[in-house]
Design a protein around this motif. Sequence first.
Motif, short mmCIF file in Angstrom:
data_model
loop_
_atom_site.label_atom_id
_atom_site.label_comp_id
_atom_site.label_asym_id
_atom_site.label_seq_id
_atom_site.Cartn_x
_atom_site.Cartn_y
_atom_site.Cartn_z
N THR A 115 53.24 44.65 42.94
CA THR A 115 53.11 44.50 41.49
C THR A 115 51.72 43.97 41.20
OG1 THR A 115 55.46 43.96 41.37
CG2 THR A 115 54.13 43.49 39.42
N THR A 116 51.00 44.64 40.30
CA THR A 116 49.58 44.35 40.06
C THR A 116 49.30 44.23 38.58
OG1 THR A 116 48.94 45.56 42.07
CG2 THR A 116 47.21 45.19 40.42
N VAL A 117 48.44 43.28 38.23
CA VAL A 117 47.95 43.16 36.86
C VAL A 117 46.49 42.73 36.93
CG1 VAL A 117 48.65 40.75 36.56
CG2 VAL A 117 48.46 42.24 34.55
N SER A 118 45.68 43.24 36.00
CA SER A 118 44.24 43.00 36.01
C SER A 118 43.83 41.99 34.93
CB SER A 118 43.49 44.32 35.78
OG SER A 118 43.84 45.27 36.76
N TRP A 119 42.81 41.21 35.25
CA TRP A 119 42.28 40.22 34.31
C TRP A 119 41.01 39.63 34.89
CZ3 TRP A 119 45.33 35.27 32.40
CH2 TRP A 119 44.84 34.89 31.13
N LYS A 120 40.03 39.39 34.07
CA LYS A 120 38.80 38.76 34.55
C LYS A 120 39.02 37.30 34.93
CE LYS A 120 35.32 41.56 32.16
NZ LYS A 120 34.16 41.54 31.23
N HIS A 121 40.09 36.72 34.43
CA HIS A 121 40.26 35.26 34.56
C HIS A 121 41.27 34.84 35.62
CE1 HIS A 121 37.71 34.35 31.08
NE2 HIS A 121 38.27 35.39 30.50
N TRP A 122 41.71 35.75 36.49
CA TRP A 122 42.65 35.33 37.52
C TRP A 122 42.07 34.24 38.43
CZ3 TRP A 122 47.24 35.64 36.29
CH2 TRP A 122 47.85 36.78 35.78
N PRO A 123 40.78 34.29 38.81
CA PRO A 123 40.25 33.17 39.62
C PRO A 123 40.25 31.84 38.87
CG PRO A 123 38.88 35.12 39.89
CD PRO A 123 39.82 35.41 38.75
N CYS A 124 40.22 31.87 37.54
CA CYS A 124 40.31 30.62 36.78
C CYS A 124 41.69 30.00 36.95
CB CYS A 124 40.03 30.87 35.31
SG CYS A 124 38.44 31.65 34.94
N LEU A 125 42.73 30.85 36.94
CA LEU A 125 44.10 30.36 37.04
C LEU A 125 44.53 30.12 38.49
CD1 LEU A 125 46.02 32.39 34.31
CD2 LEU A 125 45.03 30.12 34.18
N PHE A 126 43.89 30.81 39.41
CA PHE A 126 44.20 30.63 40.83
C PHE A 126 42.91 30.32 41.59
CE2 PHE A 126 47.52 33.62 39.31
CZ PHE A 126 48.63 32.81 39.53
N PRO A 127 42.41 29.09 41.43
CA PRO A 127 41.16 28.72 42.11
C PRO A 127 41.29 28.70 43.62
CG PRO A 127 42.18 26.80 41.08
CD PRO A 127 42.93 28.00 40.59
N GLN A 128 42.49 28.88 44.16
CA GLN A 128 42.68 28.97 45.60
C GLN A 128 42.18 30.31 46.15
OE1 GLN A 128 45.17 27.88 43.44
NE2 GLN A 128 44.58 25.79 43.91
N HIS A 129 41.84 31.23 45.26
CA HIS A 129 41.30 32.54 45.68
C HIS A 129 40.00 32.34 46.44
CE1 HIS A 129 39.74 36.57 45.64
NE2 HIS A 129 38.75 36.21 44.85
N GLY A 130 39.84 33.09 47.50
CA GLY A 130 38.61 33.00 48.28
C GLY A 130 38.62 34.04 49.38
N PRO A 131 37.54 34.14 50.13
CA PRO A 131 37.47 35.13 51.22
C PRO A 131 38.38 34.75 52.37
CG PRO A 131 35.53 33.71 51.25
CD PRO A 131 36.29 33.37 50.00
N GLY A 132 38.91 35.74 53.03
CA GLY A 132 39.75 35.49 54.20
C GLY A 132 41.20 35.24 53.84
N ARG A 133 42.01 35.07 54.88
CA ARG A 133 43.45 34.84 54.69
C ARG A 133 43.70 33.39 54.28
NH1 ARG A 133 45.67 37.90 60.18
NH2 ARG A 133 44.89 39.98 59.64
N LYS A 134 44.79 33.21 53.53
CA LYS A 134 45.06 31.87 53.00
C LYS A 134 45.30 30.85 54.10
CE LYS A 134 48.31 33.09 49.93
NZ LYS A 134 48.21 34.56 49.72
#
Length: 239
Positions: A115-134
């Motif tokens: 399930t996918t949804v697009s938004w420019k602000h997803w990194p704002c809401l999920f600051p845990q986003h980053g390169p590599g595996r969690k």
Amino acid sequence: MRDADNAELHGVAVKTIRRWRRLYQRRGASRGQTHLAPPCPRCDEGPLDGPAYAELLGWYLGDGYISLGRRSVFNLHIYNDVRYTDLNARLLVLMRTVKPSSRPHTRRVPGAIVTTVSWKHWPCLFPQHGPGRKHEREIVLDEWQRALVTAFPADFLRGLFHSDGARVKNWATRVVRGEKRRYEYPRWQFTNRSEDIRRLCGWALDLVEVAWRQSGPWTLSVSRREAVLRLDGLIGPKS
């Protein structure tokens, strides 16, 4: 029209008029454009549904990731087993709630629904986003995220356990009157390779007073009968 006159006309504060105008200018929208992306809860003081966000955060930490698409737009993807039709439908509702007026879509991959949804602000809401595996990088919640999880721990746990958890039947044997008998009992298990994410799961279980233990290198278990019943009531079935 002056901002002050516009504010008086609409019965709002002058600073509200200025903020609305800045949002239009930031997005490059014309005066007649009405179909705008919703304001970001972090950047633009937009609304955020706390329970829906806490649950979606659990899903993201479990089986989600964010990718960068065209025009600097990010895509939030959540993977889930194709068998769980109710949960896949639930994900669509959560995404539409966290990002109002969005149109999430699904695609099928072997054994799963994405399930996918697009938004420019997803990194704002999920600051845990980053390169590599969690599980290969540090996962720490921001203070505003911790406040939301503290307010809605059951929703956060629902996302975690419905993504990376399972309700299984365990068994044990006991000698009763000289005869060995087998007893079955249910338990919840949460499995994730990230120590940080497992720690967050344990913290949320403590918030709702559900007893748990570390039962394996990557697994937390809720095994006591009263704890399993309580968690059942908080997060519901995985279906």
